[in-house]
Enzyme design. Structure first.
Site, PDB file in Angstrom:
ATOM      1  N   SER A  64      26.345  37.852  48.445  1.00  0.00           N
ATOM      2  CA  SER A  64      26.815  38.362  49.733  1.00  0.00           C
ATOM      3  C   SER A  64      25.815  38.106  50.857  1.00  0.00           C
ATOM      4  O   SER A  64      24.611  38.012  50.625  1.00  0.00           O
ATOM      5  CB  SER A  64      27.051  39.874  49.641  1.00  0.00           C
ATOM      6  OG  SER A  64      27.806  40.206  48.520  1.00  0.00           O
TER       7      SER A  64
HETATM    8  N1  SAH Z   1      27.388  41.715  45.532  1.00  0.00           N
HETATM    9  C1  SAH Z   1      27.214  40.424  44.894  1.00  0.00           C
HETATM   10  C2  SAH Z   1      28.257  39.433  45.333  1.00  0.00           C
HETATM   11  C3  SAH Z   1      29.541  39.708  44.787  1.00  0.00           C
HETATM   12  S1  SAH Z   1      30.735  38.451  45.014  1.00  0.00           S
HETATM   13  C4  SAH Z   1      25.857  39.841  45.201  1.00  0.00           C
HETATM   14  O1  SAH Z   1      25.076  40.487  45.908  1.00  0.00           O
HETATM   15  O2  SAH Z   1      25.587  38.756  44.716  1.00  0.00           O
HETATM   16  C5  SAH Z   1      32.052  39.323  44.232  1.00  0.00           C
HETATM   17  C6  SAH Z   1      31.973  39.370  42.733  1.00  0.00           C
HETATM   18  O3  SAH Z   1      33.025  40.206  42.292  1.00  0.00           O
HETATM   19  C7  SAH Z   1      32.170  38.021  42.043  1.00  0.00           C
HETATM   20  O4  SAH Z   1      31.096  37.768  41.199  1.00  0.00           O
HETATM   21  C8  SAH Z   1      33.474  38.221  41.251  1.00  0.00           C
HETATM   22  O5  SAH Z   1      33.476  37.526  40.011  1.00  0.00           O
HETATM   23  C9  SAH Z   1      33.479  39.712  41.048  1.00  0.00           C
HETATM   24  N2  SAH Z   1      34.772  40.338  40.751  1.00  0.00           N
HETATM   25  C10 SAH Z   1      35.996  40.073  41.296  1.00  0.00           C
HETATM   26  N3  SAH Z   1      36.917  40.896  40.753  1.00  0.00           N
HETATM   27  C11 SAH Z   1      36.272  41.693  39.856  1.00  0.00           C
HETATM   28  C12 SAH Z   1      36.686  42.734  38.989  1.00  0.00           C
HETATM   29  N4  SAH Z   1      37.957  43.135  38.916  1.00  0.00           N
HETATM   30  N5  SAH Z   1      35.746  43.326  38.206  1.00  0.00           N
HETATM   31  C13 SAH Z   1      34.449  42.945  38.248  1.00  0.00           C
HETATM   32  N6  SAH Z   1      34.013  41.944  39.058  1.00  0.00           N
HETATM   33  C14 SAH Z   1      34.899  41.333  39.852  1.00  0.00           C
END
Ligand code: SAH
Length: 221
Positions: A64
């Protein structure tokens, strides 16, 4: 790059990207100054570790943008004693920040290769109060509920009821909800009497929350 240079870049990130946009919580700003984002960024992108953007981490996902993580953290209002659930570990960067702001962090990620990568990065960063779990975070993680705070890092079509159910009285849930245009970062607060209040915070861009279905992008890259 030597550590000192990274420390300077983090300070600059706080001054230029966070403070002018209304991040004022001193605990959040301190965590952002101390957490090495470069540890969570792919090696070939490390020179952009403190740029004002999300960066690719593989499997179509991103780490992010620092400001977005800071906005989520500020909305959670953590003071150090909380048990937190995070949905969407991704790189592990936001989990590392949470680890400095709360007592215990359960972080759920649906893509297994990212789970392994995030665990490695969190180890390197010394975040030892974070558990990374492979699963569908749209269902929360009932085994360790209730949580004082829940942070969702992927765009949800609607408020996942399972997460509301796992929120402690007085607890806060921050989730980007799909709006008419893009996403709206929304804060839900569970009142002591069990009700739910909500407040829109900011318009944001997120990757989608994929919950329930069995999507085609489960494969490794
Ligand atoms: N906060 C993270 C970035 C997240 S990007 C950082 O700092 O790097 C969003 C993430 O949510 C992705 O890795 C994606 O695979 C995950 N995601 C999407 N749907 C999800 C779900 N239902 N359960 C768990 N993870 C999920």
């Amino acid at each position: 790059m030597p550590d000192e240079t990274m420390t300077k870049q983090r300070d600059r990130m706080v001054r230029r990207q966070l403070e002018p946009r209304g991040i004022t919580d001193q605990l959040v700003l301190a965590a952002m100054r101390e957490t090495p984002r470069e540890t969570f960024v792919p090696r070939d992108l490390r020179n952009r570790a403190y740029s004002d953007e999300a960066l690719p981490i593989g499997m179509g996902q991103t780490i992010s943008q620092p400001y977005i993580v800071a906005a989520i953290l500020q909305a959670l209002g953590l003071r150090g004693h909380e048990r937190v659930l995070e949905v969407g570990t991704g790189s592990g960067y936001s989990a590392a920040l949470l680890s400095r702001l709360a007592a215990h962090v359960v972080s759920v990620e649906r893509l297994e290769p990212l789970v392994r990568r995030a665990r490695r990065c969190l180890d390197t960063a010394g975040a030892d109060n974070v558990e990374v779990i492979h699963g569908d975070g749209g269902r929360g993680w009932p085994a360790q509920a209730p949580y004082d705070a829940i942070a969702v890092h992927a765009l949800a079509p609607e408020l996942p009821q399972a997460l509301v159910d796992q929120l402690a009285p007085g607890g806060r849930l921050v989730v980007p909800l799909r709006g008419y245009v893009g996403g709206v970062l929304t804060l839900f607060t569970r009142t002591e009497s069990g009700g739910l209040e909500h407040r829109a915070l900011d318009a944001v861009a997120f990757v989608p929350l994929i919950s329930g279905a069995s999507p085609a992008d489960e494969r490794t890259p």
